[in-house]
Design a protein around this motif. Structure first.
Motif, PDB file in Angstrom:
ATOM      1  N   PRO A 336      12.305  -4.007 -13.255  1.00  0.00           N
ATOM      2  CA  PRO A 336      12.662  -2.848 -12.433  1.00  0.00           C
ATOM      3  C   PRO A 336      11.679  -1.693 -12.543  1.00  0.00           C
ATOM      4  CG  PRO A 336      14.606  -3.718 -13.506  1.00  0.00           C
ATOM      5  CD  PRO A 336      13.435  -4.458 -14.095  1.00  0.00           C
ATOM      6  N   ASN A 337      11.209  -1.393 -13.750  1.00  0.00           N
ATOM      7  CA  ASN A 337      10.306  -0.264 -13.924  1.00  0.00           C
ATOM      8  C   ASN A 337       8.988  -0.490 -13.187  1.00  0.00           C
ATOM      9  OD1 ASN A 337       9.349   2.234 -15.196  1.00  0.00           O
ATOM     10  ND2 ASN A 337       8.040   0.897 -16.407  1.00  0.00           N
ATOM     11  N   SER A 338       8.390  -1.676 -13.345  1.00  0.00           N
ATOM     12  CA  SER A 338       7.124  -1.981 -12.678  1.00  0.00           C
ATOM     13  C   SER A 338       7.309  -2.070 -11.173  1.00  0.00           C
ATOM     14  CB  SER A 338       6.551  -3.297 -13.207  1.00  0.00           C
ATOM     15  OG  SER A 338       6.283  -3.217 -14.587  1.00  0.00           O
ATOM     16  N   GLY A 339       8.408  -2.684 -10.731  1.00  0.00           N
ATOM     17  CA  GLY A 339       8.627  -2.866  -9.300  1.00  0.00           C
ATOM     18  C   GLY A 339       8.741  -1.557  -8.544  1.00  0.00           C
ATOM     19  N   VAL A 340       9.575  -0.659  -9.031  1.00  0.00           N
ATOM     20  CA  VAL A 340       9.763   0.599  -8.319  1.00  0.00           C
ATOM     21  C   VAL A 340       8.498   1.460  -8.382  1.00  0.00           C
ATOM     22  CG1 VAL A 340      10.743   1.925 -10.260  1.00  0.00           C
ATOM     23  CG2 VAL A 340      11.403   2.477  -7.904  1.00  0.00           C
ATOM     24  N   THR A 341       7.782   1.400  -9.519  1.00  0.00           N
ATOM     25  CA  THR A 341       6.551   2.173  -9.637  1.00  0.00           C
ATOM     26  C   THR A 341       5.470   1.624  -8.709  1.00  0.00           C
ATOM     27  OG1 THR A 341       7.082   2.637 -11.946  1.00  0.00           O
ATOM     28  CG2 THR A 341       4.843   3.105 -11.250  1.00  0.00           C
ATOM     29  N   ALA A 342       5.416   0.301  -8.550  1.00  0.00           N
ATOM     30  CA  ALA A 342       4.436  -0.302  -7.647  1.00  0.00           C
ATOM     31  C   ALA A 342       4.631   0.201  -6.219  1.00  0.00           C
ATOM     32  CB  ALA A 342       4.537  -1.825  -7.704  1.00  0.00           C
ATOM     33  N   TRP A 343       5.878   0.237  -5.769  1.00  0.00           N
ATOM     34  CA  TRP A 343       6.138   0.743  -4.410  1.00  0.00           C
ATOM     35  C   TRP A 343       5.779   2.219  -4.293  1.00  0.00           C
ATOM     36  CZ3 TRP A 343       6.363  -2.004  -0.335  1.00  0.00           C
ATOM     37  CH2 TRP A 343       6.978  -3.253  -0.302  1.00  0.00           C
ATOM     38  N   LEU A 344       6.124   3.015  -5.322  1.00  0.00           N
ATOM     39  CA  LEU A 344       5.802   4.440  -5.278  1.00  0.00           C
ATOM     40  C   LEU A 344       4.293   4.658  -5.239  1.00  0.00           C
ATOM     41  CD1 LEU A 344       6.624   7.447  -5.480  1.00  0.00           C
ATOM     42  CD2 LEU A 344       6.577   7.177  -7.971  1.00  0.00           C
ATOM     43  N   ARG A 345       3.548   3.944  -6.117  1.00  0.00           N
ATOM     44  CA  ARG A 345       2.099   4.093  -6.156  1.00  0.00           C
ATOM     45  C   ARG A 345       1.470   3.674  -4.827  1.00  0.00           C
ATOM     46  NH1 ARG A 345       2.828   6.959  -9.708  1.00  0.00           N
ATOM     47  NH2 ARG A 345       2.349   6.678 -11.922  1.00  0.00           N
ATOM     48  N   LEU A 346       2.001   2.620  -4.221  1.00  0.00           N
ATOM     49  CA  LEU A 346       1.475   2.189  -2.926  1.00  0.00           C
ATOM     50  C   LEU A 346       1.643   3.298  -1.901  1.00  0.00           C
ATOM     51  CD1 LEU A 346       0.276   0.054  -1.082  1.00  0.00           C
ATOM     52  CD2 LEU A 346       2.591  -0.880  -0.763  1.00  0.00           C
ATOM     53  N   GLY A 347       2.823   3.902  -1.862  1.00  0.00           N
ATOM     54  CA  GLY A 347       3.038   5.004  -0.931  1.00  0.00           C
ATOM     55  C   GLY A 347       2.095   6.159  -1.192  1.00  0.00           C
ATOM     56  N   GLN A 348       1.895   6.495  -2.459  1.00  0.00           N
ATOM     57  CA  GLN A 348       1.009   7.615  -2.795  1.00  0.00           C
ATOM     58  C   GLN A 348      -0.435   7.325  -2.391  1.00  0.00           C
ATOM     59  OE1 GLN A 348       2.181   7.687  -6.935  1.00  0.00           O
ATOM     60  NE2 GLN A 348       3.414   9.543  -6.655  1.00  0.00           N
ATOM     61  N   CYS A 349      -0.894   6.091  -2.637  1.00  0.00           N
ATOM     62  CA  CYS A 349      -2.262   5.740  -2.252  1.00  0.00           C
ATOM     63  C   CYS A 349      -2.427   5.772  -0.728  1.00  0.00           C
ATOM     64  CB  CYS A 349      -2.622   4.350  -2.773  1.00  0.00           C
ATOM     65  SG  CYS A 349      -2.885   4.270  -4.559  1.00  0.00           S
ATOM     66  N   LEU A 350      -1.436   5.284  -0.017  1.00  0.00           N
ATOM     67  CA  LEU A 350      -1.496   5.317   1.445  1.00  0.00           C
ATOM     68  C   LEU A 350      -1.508   6.750   1.959  1.00  0.00           C
ATOM     69  CD1 LEU A 350       0.987   2.385   2.083  1.00  0.00           C
ATOM     70  CD2 LEU A 350      -1.436   2.400   2.730  1.00  0.00           C
ATOM     71  N   ASP A 351      -0.742   7.615   1.322  1.00  0.00           N
ATOM     72  CA  ASP A 351      -0.766   9.032   1.699  1.00  0.00           C
ATOM     73  C   ASP A 351      -2.152   9.630   1.473  1.00  0.00           C
ATOM     74  OD1 ASP A 351       1.449  10.084   2.953  1.00  0.00           O
ATOM     75  OD2 ASP A 351       2.519  10.583   1.103  1.00  0.00           O
ATOM     76  N   LEU A 352      -2.773   9.287   0.342  1.00  0.00           N
ATOM     77  CA  LEU A 352      -4.108   9.818   0.040  1.00  0.00           C
ATOM     78  C   LEU A 352      -5.136   9.370   1.071  1.00  0.00           C
ATOM     79  CD1 LEU A 352      -4.180   9.312  -3.846  1.00  0.00           C
ATOM     80  CD2 LEU A 352      -3.992  11.490  -2.621  1.00  0.00           C
ATOM     81  N   LYS A 353      -4.879   8.258   1.744  1.00  0.00           N
ATOM     82  CA  LYS A 353      -5.786   7.757   2.785  1.00  0.00           C
ATOM     83  C   LYS A 353      -5.356   8.175   4.187  1.00  0.00           C
ATOM     84  CE  LYS A 353      -8.866   5.907   2.144  1.00  0.00           C
ATOM     85  NZ  LYS A 353     -10.190   6.477   1.822  1.00  0.00           N
ATOM     86  N   THR A 389      -3.991  15.026  -3.111  1.00  0.00           N
ATOM     87  CA  THR A 389      -4.910  14.924  -4.251  1.00  0.00           C
ATOM     88  C   THR A 389      -4.578  15.963  -5.298  1.00  0.00           C
ATOM     89  OG1 THR A 389      -6.645  14.080  -2.806  1.00  0.00           O
ATOM     90  CG2 THR A 389      -7.323  14.945  -4.936  1.00  0.00           C
ATOM     91  N   ASN A 390      -4.195  17.161  -4.880  1.00  0.00           N
ATOM     92  CA  ASN A 390      -3.855  18.217  -5.839  1.00  0.00           C
ATOM     93  C   ASN A 390      -2.635  17.822  -6.667  1.00  0.00           C
ATOM     94  OD1 ASN A 390      -5.944  19.908  -5.131  1.00  0.00           O
ATOM     95  ND2 ASN A 390      -4.736  21.053  -3.622  1.00  0.00           N
ATOM     96  N   GLU A 391      -1.671  17.175  -6.041  1.00  0.00           N
ATOM     97  CA  GLU A 391      -0.497  16.726  -6.800  1.00  0.00           C
ATOM     98  C   GLU A 391      -0.869  15.638  -7.795  1.00  0.00           C
ATOM     99  OE1 GLU A 391       3.605  16.916  -4.726  1.00  0.00           O
ATOM    100  OE2 GLU A 391       2.179  16.297  -3.194  1.00  0.00           O
ATOM    101  N   LYS A 392      -1.780  14.767  -7.395  1.00  0.00           N
ATOM    102  CA  LYS A 392      -2.224  13.726  -8.306  1.00  0.00           C
ATOM    103  C   LYS A 392      -2.936  14.341  -9.511  1.00  0.00           C
ATOM    104  CE  LYS A 392      -5.035   9.606  -8.711  1.00  0.00           C
ATOM    105  NZ  LYS A 392      -5.852  10.195  -9.787  1.00  0.00           N
ATOM    106  N   ARG A 393      -3.763  15.339  -9.268  1.00  0.00           N
ATOM    107  CA  ARG A 393      -4.438  16.023 -10.374  1.00  0.00           C
ATOM    108  C   ARG A 393      -3.413  16.648 -11.310  1.00  0.00           C
ATOM    109  NH1 ARG A 393      -8.165  18.532  -6.355  1.00  0.00           N
ATOM    110  NH2 ARG A 393      -9.969  17.159  -6.167  1.00  0.00           N
TER     111      ARG A 393
END
Length: 397
Positions: A336-353, A389-393
């Motif tokens: 569960p921890n890896s799965g939900v984080t994977a989806w969140l990170r994917l969304g964040q990376c897509l937002d950054l692009k 990007t500022n939030e990621k920093r």
């Protein structure tokens, strides 16, 4: 390494006599993440010596860690930056797991009390009873979410181990619970520290680490658990160099434990050493492809998630998206921890692009995957607000 806040709470239970092959075999399985095998072996150990209370604790500990492993709770990522584990939804054991755990601890308590009725200073019985209380306290918090009962049990367990050390100052292993308890209580937010104060302990992180260091250097049965706790503390307190050394040592001792290599990758990443962080994941993948013992059941999606998460932190969202897409393609294979984080990170990376529509779809998947998690809470925020990007920093601290 098998880490996480939960490990801080129960890293005192490994009292395994060197001359007992069944218990040794059980802990070999245990430290290599082979929990069904560990449980089965400890059940045999109980049958071989039914009057030994320690063996009931070994069995209960294996059941508890099996639950944590299934939930993705045995990683130091769970204890870095604040206390996110304190807000995690409770774990859900099966009825059979709950019965096995409760019966093991109840029988340990019965056997210990019978020994103490004959000799109130029986250090073996006092030690076993203290471990049982520590395990029950951890279970009460992680599974039942009953913090006050958990603190009460853990404090009582510490007092019993204090008594063991008073009776036998050569028993360095009895110091493990003291060190662990000092570190945990000293690391909690203020509101939880108040509870610790009411129970008679303020907690002292540095004193706790000094005590655990003694166990790591001089302990007989709790040495490995002490090393694990020191590694957890090193990462939590942003000393990745120390954690790398501990991880490398544990890697040689427990070659079938794939979490050690994942942890090693994270430690190198914390050091800013991307090449070695990536190489550790290459090693995991090589062992997976060769069907090395302990790696056969590791989902390839877990490796893809680790690669994507590493690339996210190293400001390469394009490459991260490729790996995170692979990880989320079969997200049900992840904990569960890896799965939900994977989806969140994917969304964040897509937002950054600037791929907003795809990002929002990923955030919705994170929410659906584990609605009660902190990651789902973040995903809900980013449904209406672009991740920048500022939030990621700011996340990098």
């Amino acid at each position: 390494m098998t880490g996480g806040l939960a490990l801080l709470l129960v890293a005192q239970a490994a009292l395994w006599p060197e001359m007992d092959p069944l218990v040794q075999k059980g802990y070999d399985h245990f430290y290599n993440l082979e929990y069904p095998e560990a449980i089965a072996t400890f059940q045999k150990a109980v049958e071989a010596a039914p009057l030994d209370p320690n063996r009931r604790n070994h069995l209960a500990q294996a059941v508890l860690f099996s639950l944590m492993f299934r939930a993705g709770a045995l990683e130091t990522e769970m204890v870095t930056g604040g206390n996110p584990f304190l807000r995690r939804p409770k774990m859900e054991p099966t009825p059979a797991e709950e019965t096995l755990f409760e019966n093991a601890l109840n029988e340990c308590s019965r056997l210990s009390q019978a020994l103490l009725a004959e000799n109130p200073d029986d250090t073996n019985a006092l030690y076993a009873q203290g471990v049982a209380l520590g395990l029950r306290g951890t279970y009460n918090y992680l599974v039942k979410k009953e913090w006050l009962d958990s603190l009460r049990d853990m404090t009582a367990g510490r007092k019993l181990h204090n008594r063991v050390y008073e009776l036998d100052p050569t028993n360095i292993d009895a110091l493990m619970m003291q060190g662990m308890h000092d570190y945990v209580v000293g690391s909690l937010p203020f509101a939880y520290k108040v509870l610790g104060f009411l129970a008679g302990f303020h907690g002292d992180r540095q004193q706790g680490i000094r005590t655990v260091q003694i166990v790591a250097e001089k302990g007989k049965y709790n040495r490995v658990d002490a090393e694990i706790l020191l590694g957890i503390a090193a990462r939590r307190e942003r000393r990745p160099g120390d954690a790398v050394q501990i991880c490398e040592k544990l890697r040689s001792e427990f070659p079938r434990n794939f979490l050690v290599l994942f942890e090693l990758s994270q430690m190198y990443a914390d050091l800013g050493d991307k090449d070695n962080a990536w190489s550790a994941l290459d090693r995991v993948e090589e062992l997976k492809k060769s069907n090395a013992p302990g790696f056969q059941s590791l989902p390839v999606e877990r490796i893809e998630f680790a690669r994507g998460n590493l690339l996210f932190w190293y400001d390469d969202p394009d490459a991260a998206i490729v790996h995170l897409r692979k990880a989320t393609r079969r997200a049900q294979a992840l904990d569960p921890n890896s799965g939900v984080t994977a989806w969140l990170r994917l969304g964040q990376c897509l937002d950054l692009k600037g791929r907003r529509a795809e990002a929002r779809a990923a955030y919705r998947s994170a929410i659906q995957y584990w609605p009660a998690s902190d990651e789902a809470k973040s995903a809900r925020k980013y449904l209406d607000k672009v991740f920048t990007t500022n939030e990621k920093r700011a996340m990098s601290g």
